[in-house]
Scaffold this motif. Sequence first.
Motif, short mmCIF file in Angstrom:
data_model
loop_
_atom_site.label_atom_id
_atom_site.label_comp_id
_atom_site.label_asym_id
_atom_site.label_seq_id
_atom_site.Cartn_x
_atom_site.Cartn_y
_atom_site.Cartn_z
N GLY A 123 0.81 -1.21 0.00
CA GLY A 123 0.00 0.00 0.00
C GLY A 123 0.84 1.25 0.00
N ARG A 124 0.15 2.39 0.12
CA ARG A 124 0.81 3.69 0.06
C ARG A 124 1.44 4.07 1.40
NH1 ARG A 124 -3.44 6.42 -1.18
NH2 ARG A 124 -3.58 7.89 0.55
N HIS A 133 -3.56 -1.47 0.79
CA HIS A 133 -4.30 -1.89 -0.40
C HIS A 133 -4.57 -3.39 -0.42
CE1 HIS A 133 -5.39 -0.68 -4.65
NE2 HIS A 133 -5.50 -2.01 -4.70
N ALA A 134 -3.55 -4.18 -0.14
CA ALA A 134 -3.68 -5.64 -0.25
C ALA A 134 -2.73 -6.32 0.72
CB ALA A 134 -3.41 -6.11 -1.68
N ARG A 135 -2.98 -7.60 0.94
CA ARG A 135 -2.14 -8.41 1.82
C ARG A 135 -1.74 -9.68 1.09
NH1 ARG A 135 -2.99 -12.50 6.34
NH2 ARG A 135 -5.10 -12.79 5.52
N VAL A 136 -0.45 -10.02 1.15
CA VAL A 136 0.06 -11.28 0.61
C VAL A 136 0.49 -12.14 1.80
CG1 VAL A 136 1.88 -12.36 -0.76
CG2 VAL A 136 0.79 -10.27 -1.57
N PHE A 137 -0.01 -13.37 1.85
CA PHE A 137 0.29 -14.22 3.00
C PHE A 137 0.46 -15.67 2.55
CE2 PHE A 137 -4.22 -14.00 2.34
CZ PHE A 137 -4.71 -15.26 2.60
N LYS A 138 1.03 -16.48 3.46
CA LYS A 138 1.33 -17.88 3.15
C LYS A 138 0.40 -18.80 3.90
CE LYS A 138 6.28 -16.88 2.51
NZ LYS A 138 7.65 -17.16 2.99
N GLY A 171 -9.84 1.18 -2.84
CA GLY A 171 -10.75 1.94 -3.69
C GLY A 171 -10.75 1.49 -5.13
N ASN A 172 -9.60 1.12 -5.67
CA ASN A 172 -9.50 0.77 -7.08
C ASN A 172 -9.36 -0.73 -7.33
OD1 ASN A 172 -9.64 3.42 -8.17
ND2 ASN A 172 -7.56 3.79 -7.48
N GLY A 173 -9.38 -1.53 -6.26
CA GLY A 173 -9.38 -2.98 -6.42
C GLY A 173 -8.00 -3.57 -6.68
N ARG A 195 0.46 -12.04 -12.73
CA ARG A 195 0.58 -10.59 -12.86
C ARG A 195 -0.43 -9.92 -11.93
NH1 ARG A 195 -1.08 -8.96 -17.67
NH2 ARG A 195 0.18 -7.08 -17.78
N ILE A 196 0.06 -9.05 -11.07
CA ILE A 196 -0.77 -8.38 -10.06
C ILE A 196 -0.77 -6.90 -10.38
CG2 ILE A 196 -1.10 -7.96 -7.60
CD1 ILE A 196 0.78 -10.42 -7.16
N LYS A 197 -1.98 -6.30 -10.36
CA LYS A 197 -2.09 -4.87 -10.65
C LYS A 197 -2.86 -4.19 -9.54
CE LYS A 197 -2.60 -1.85 -14.65
NZ LYS A 197 -3.00 -1.76 -16.07
N LEU A 198 -2.25 -3.19 -8.92
CA LEU A 198 -2.87 -2.39 -7.88
C LEU A 198 -2.80 -0.94 -8.35
CD1 LEU A 198 -1.12 -4.85 -6.47
CD2 LEU A 198 -1.98 -3.84 -4.39
N GLY A 199 -3.95 -0.39 -8.78
CA GLY A 199 -3.93 0.92 -9.41
C GLY A 199 -3.05 0.86 -10.65
N PRO A 200 -2.09 1.78 -10.79
CA PRO A 200 -1.20 1.75 -11.96
C PRO A 200 0.05 0.89 -11.73
CG PRO A 200 -0.80 3.74 -10.72
CD PRO A 200 -1.92 3.02 -9.99
N ILE A 201 0.19 0.30 -10.53
CA ILE A 201 1.39 -0.46 -10.19
C ILE A 201 1.24 -1.92 -10.62
CG2 ILE A 201 2.96 -1.13 -8.35
CD1 ILE A 201 2.88 1.86 -8.82
N LEU A 202 2.23 -2.41 -11.34
CA LEU A 202 2.23 -3.79 -11.81
C LEU A 202 3.32 -4.57 -11.08
CD1 LEU A 202 1.12 -5.87 -13.94
CD2 LEU A 202 3.00 -5.16 -15.41
N LEU A 203 2.96 -5.76 -10.58
CA LEU A 203 3.91 -6.65 -9.94
C LEU A 203 3.81 -8.03 -10.54
CD1 LEU A 203 2.29 -4.96 -7.32
CD2 LEU A 203 4.47 -5.60 -6.32
#
Length: 566
Positions: free
Chosen positions: A25-26, A43-48, A61-63, A82-90
């Motif tokens: 997130g920001r 924005h999001a959480r990555v977990f195992k 807000g933007n999914g 491929r992960i997209k959060l707003g304009p950010i691509l991971l």
Amino acid sequence: MSKLVMLQGGQSTPYDLTADEVFLGRNPDCGIQLPSNMVSRRHARVFKEGDKVLIEDLGSGNGTFVNGTKIESSTVLEHEARIKLGPILLRFESDHATPAPSAAVSAAVSAVAAAAQTGEFALDISSGEDDESTIMGAAENVGGFGMLDVQPEAKLKAVIDISRSLAGTVDVVEILPRILDTLFEIFPHADRGSILLKDLETGKMIPTAQKHRREDEDATVRLSRTILNKVLEDKAGILSADAANDDRFDASESISNLTIRSMMCVPLLSLNGEPMGVISIDTQNPLNQFKKEDLDLLLAVAGQAALSYESARLLVTYMQKQKQDSEMQIAMAVQRALLPEELPQVEGYEFFASYDSAQAVGGDYYDVIVLDDDKVCLSFGDVAGKGVPGALIMSRISSVVQNTMRFCQNVGDAIATINDMMCVNMAEGRFVTYVLAIVDTKTHEMTLVNAGHMSPMIRKADGSVEEFDEDTIGLPIGVMEDYPYEVVSRKIGPGETIVLFTDGVDEAMDPEGELYTLQRLRAFVENGPASTTEMGETLLADVRKHANGRPQNDDITIMTFGRNPA
């Protein structure tokens, strides 16, 4: 170690996933801080969870999007997702990625298993702690055919016999009973036989063929689980001789209960040397027990049988792939037919468009529709997702736009109708980022609506680049009915060119994983040729040059149009 790679500004920044969870997130306290106002604070959480890595959206807000699809719940991340959060691509990179089994191969094994279930197969797999004490001998499966220097004449004859028996057989369901028929000829004192294959999805051994010599006797094939596991683990043939009557095996209750006089079990090895099944034959005749040389012979036959089965299975895979390729070629031709065959010739204006899908079919879309003598409609979109799902939605919006623009020439009314029609029965998680524009070629007035797409870039006559305000960008098509889209108007000056593009352009990667980026795109438009057609052609060439041979990871579509210099 699994990691997330942030792709931004032409750079790849890796983040190792060492902790059990990491927030994106920001907010500066997030494990992975994302520098964009379009990203939520958390924005999001990555977990195992065990060996799996999952991602969940935290009410942003933007999914959060995975492979172009907006996620609504925790989602497992596959290798290279491929992960997209707003304009950010991971990009997610797994530390233990394994290739998925071929769908066609899985289908072939399933077909064999289904056929097996229709037969009256009787298999009894018993287990016992001391089963290994019943093993009288073992033989390694050297090269898939056993040791050919032992009994070479007998083995050669057996291999020839099995080859002749299976010659011309390409049906994976039919080939297994033929193998047993030939084995009963090679071993005339065999009473019962069975073939078990490993299910590619569950890993379980499934009985797929069975044979017994005498109809009046118990047809149940009995097999020790310990012996079965040893065959699979050691990739070796096992001989168990006269276990029921030998005092040395009193401790092995399961084998004694099976009343097997003599039994052989050998692996069926795939082309990569891994067990894909087993062959088991036994005899209840105490005077004709199997010997070590019989086991060597069975290994040789099993090697050829496995090769024949693998060849038939690969042929099934190939034939299914050929059918799929043929169908995809038809689908590609149908989709291409939805695009305009030629662009309009309008005095004072020039139009260019190019479409390159990452797969046979794709989810990008464009259309140019002449409304009357003075007005031209330009329709341009990018479906969330690619391949066949994206192509199906692309065909739908193409039809909706054509039907709508036939009766409506007002951009605001048209976009409302298109959105409402696409919202009806829209597949969950699917939407279309979209730009609809109408150009009056007499007054040079352009009215435009942007539904969640990147802003078009306008190259002015002096070479400067202008973009529309982000506040004018509404929700993508197919997300919310009755959404109030904002219409913007602008005069197109002499020598101005408008560039529309999908994210396959700015997110095109080179072999090192670096993106083409919006910054490079703006610079190219600013310094590119004044001709509209040349702008589109050279931009596509520059994207290809950046990719440097790396396969596309998304559809690439470019449309340019503009007014000729005075």
